[in-house]
Design an enzyme around this catalytic site. Structure first.
Site, PDB file in Angstrom:
ATOM      1  N   SER A 113       5.000  -7.410  -1.222  1.00 44.96           N
ATOM      2  CA  SER A 113       4.719  -7.335   0.212  1.00 44.96           C
ATOM      3  C   SER A 113       5.097  -8.653   0.871  1.00 44.96           C
ATOM      4  CB  SER A 113       3.229  -7.042   0.438  1.00 44.96           C
ATOM      5  OG  SER A 113       2.978  -6.649   1.763  1.00 44.96           O
ATOM      6  N   ALA A 114       5.737  -8.574   2.042  1.00 44.52           N
ATOM      7  CA  ALA A 114       6.299  -9.760   2.683  1.00 44.52           C
ATOM      8  C   ALA A 114       5.246 -10.744   3.168  1.00 44.52           C
ATOM      9  CB  ALA A 114       7.185  -9.335   3.863  1.00 44.52           C
ATOM     10  N   HIS A 115       4.132 -10.250   3.701  1.00 47.52           N
ATOM     11  CA  HIS A 115       3.201 -11.161   4.373  1.00 47.52           C
ATOM     12  C   HIS A 115       2.393 -12.030   3.418  1.00 47.52           C
ATOM     13  CE1 HIS A 115      -0.851  -9.142   3.951  1.00 47.52           C
ATOM     14  NE2 HIS A 115      -0.068  -8.161   3.563  1.00 47.52           N
ATOM     15  N   GLN A 150       0.680 -10.532  -5.418  1.00 47.09           N
ATOM     16  CA  GLN A 150       0.105 -11.878  -5.341  1.00 47.09           C
ATOM     17  C   GLN A 150       0.920 -12.925  -6.087  1.00 47.09           C
ATOM     18  OE1 GLN A 150      -2.262 -13.128  -3.528  1.00 47.09           O
ATOM     19  NE2 GLN A 150      -3.050 -11.233  -2.648  1.00 47.09           N
ATOM     20  N   CYS A 176     -17.454  -5.312   2.456  1.00 42.32           N
ATOM     21  CA  CYS A 176     -18.341  -4.574   3.343  1.00 42.32           C
ATOM     22  C   CYS A 176     -17.627  -3.310   3.811  1.00 42.32           C
ATOM     23  CB  CYS A 176     -18.726  -5.421   4.555  1.00 42.32           C
ATOM     24  SG  CYS A 176     -19.668  -6.899   4.133  1.00 42.32           S
ATOM     25  N   THR A 236      13.869   5.380   9.826  1.00 43.73           N
ATOM     26  CA  THR A 236      14.703   4.275  10.282  1.00 43.73           C
ATOM     27  C   THR A 236      14.104   2.943   9.832  1.00 43.73           C
ATOM     28  OG1 THR A 236      15.402   5.549  12.207  1.00 43.73           O
ATOM     29  CG2 THR A 236      15.733   3.163  12.291  1.00 43.73           C
ATOM     30  N   THR A 268       0.832  -1.205   0.000  1.00 41.59           N
ATOM     31  CA  THR A 268       0.000   0.000   0.000  1.00 41.59           C
ATOM     32  C   THR A 268       0.866   1.254   0.000  1.00 41.59           C
ATOM     33  OG1 THR A 268      -1.839  -1.118   1.113  1.00 41.59           O
ATOM     34  CG2 THR A 268      -1.763   1.283   1.262  1.00 41.59           C
TER      35      THR A 268
END
Length: 347
Positions: free
Chosen positions: A163-165, A143, A290, A201, A71
């Site tokens: 993105s890492a997660h 993705q 939603c 940092t 993001t």
């Protein structure tokens, strides 16, 4: 109740390799910008992770800019650029673009001017893959990274978001990947970290986990882990199609991520299905979102030409390396049983 996690496109469990790297980094307290020994030790962790992410993504380490996730990466790469895109993009990208590009019924986006456009590599909701044209300004690779062979060096884009997660790393860390010579003006001013492209940092612990996760994800991909997952996805869809013949599978004939299935039964609201599956012990996602108590049909499916009823009835099941055949068969049985109850009430 035994819980079965089938929402891997939303986030993934932390890999043991990432956890170990993060624990080790916790004992390194220096600031990576400091020139003394403690600072250099911290800097070494950052640069090792940068090299790990670069190798996994087929890029140069010097062109990996660490961020807090895709993001922030989208804001860094897209702010002020006036680029074109399609309504199938993730909200993090869609909020920065002109939604002018057409989408076909099978989810393919028509890009007429790559230099002024952004295009996702894979859709998080449907799993549909895109052909990335040469010279593309930005691609969201969040993705696809770790699930399919993908090298930034040949993807054709000037910048990419990761993105890492999404691949077994921690939340709160990601990167913008740049082609050599591409300028990226900083949106966060300060001490000039990340080669002056993103001040602040560095998230040392998160970056360490990201690097370890990227390296492990590459190894799993080479070992055929996601080929096994794709077979499970196909078993799931076969079971669902046989038990509920009116099921609509979104992107069935298109190239997709190996783990993703988006399907709908018109009239059976997606949020109802998600709640029913959750109570039955399965974590899945809705194809509609939603917001502030209001249900909105999926912009992705609407852009592909589906009507509002179908777009508001889709759910997404996304599998991962620890998903078993028993998991998908139990889900298929449970979902079909709830469909019969829905059908009986609707009669």
């Amino acid at each position: 109740m035994t819980r079965t996690y089938l929402d891997w496109n939303a986030t993934t469990p932390l890999r043991p390799e990432a956890r170990a790297a993060m624990i080790a980094a916790m004992d390194v307290f220096g600031n990576p910008s400091s020139v003394h020994a403690e600072g250099r030790a911290a800097k070494a962790i950052v640069e090792r992770a940068r090299a790990q992410v670069a190798e996994a993504f087929g890029a140069l380490g010097a062109d990996i800019v660490f961020t807090s996730g895709s993001t922030e990466g989208a804001a860094l790469a897209l702010a002020g650029r006036n680029l074109n895109g399609a309504l199938v993009e993730h909200d993090a990208v869609a909020s920065w673009i002109n939604p002018t590009l057409n989408v076909s019924a099978d989810g393919a986006v028509e890009v007429t001017d790559p230099v002024s456009s952004t295009l996702q590599a894979a859709n998080s909701e449907t799993g549909i893959l895109q052909e990335l044209p040469e010279g593309l300004a930005v691609t969201d690779a969040t993705q696809i990274f770790g699930k399919l062979p993908f090298a930034f060096s040949w993807c054709g884009a000037e910048m990419a978001l990761v993105s890492a997660h999404k691949l077994g790393g921690p939340k709160g860390v990601g990167a913008v990947v740049l082609r050599q010579g591409v300028d990226l003006p900083s949106q966060i001013k300060g001490g000039g970290q990340e080669m002056g492209r993103r001040s602040g940092t560095e998230n040392l612990i998160g970056i360490a986990g990201f690097g370890a996760a990227a390296e492990a994800a590459t190894r799993d991909l080479a070992d055929g882990m996601w080929d096994r997952v794709e077979k499970l996805r196909n078993i799931l869809e076969k079971e669902l199609a046989e038990s509920v013949k009116c099921t609509i599978f979104v992107g069935k004939g298109a190239k997709r991520l190996p783990n993703t299935s988006c399907f709908a039964v018109p009239g059976w609201k997606s949020e109802t299905q998600v709640m029913q599956m959750d109570l039955a012990g399965f974590a899945v996602s809705a194809g509609s979102a939603c917001s502030s108590g209001k249900v909105k049909a999926s912009p992705v499916l609407l852009a592909m030409g589906y009507d509002k009823e179908t777009a508001g009835s889709a759910i997404r099941v996304s599998l991962g390396p620890t998903t078993s055949e028993d998991d998908v068969l139990r889900f298929a049985d449970t979902w079909a049983a709830h469909y019969q109850k829905f059908r009986a009430r609707a009669a």
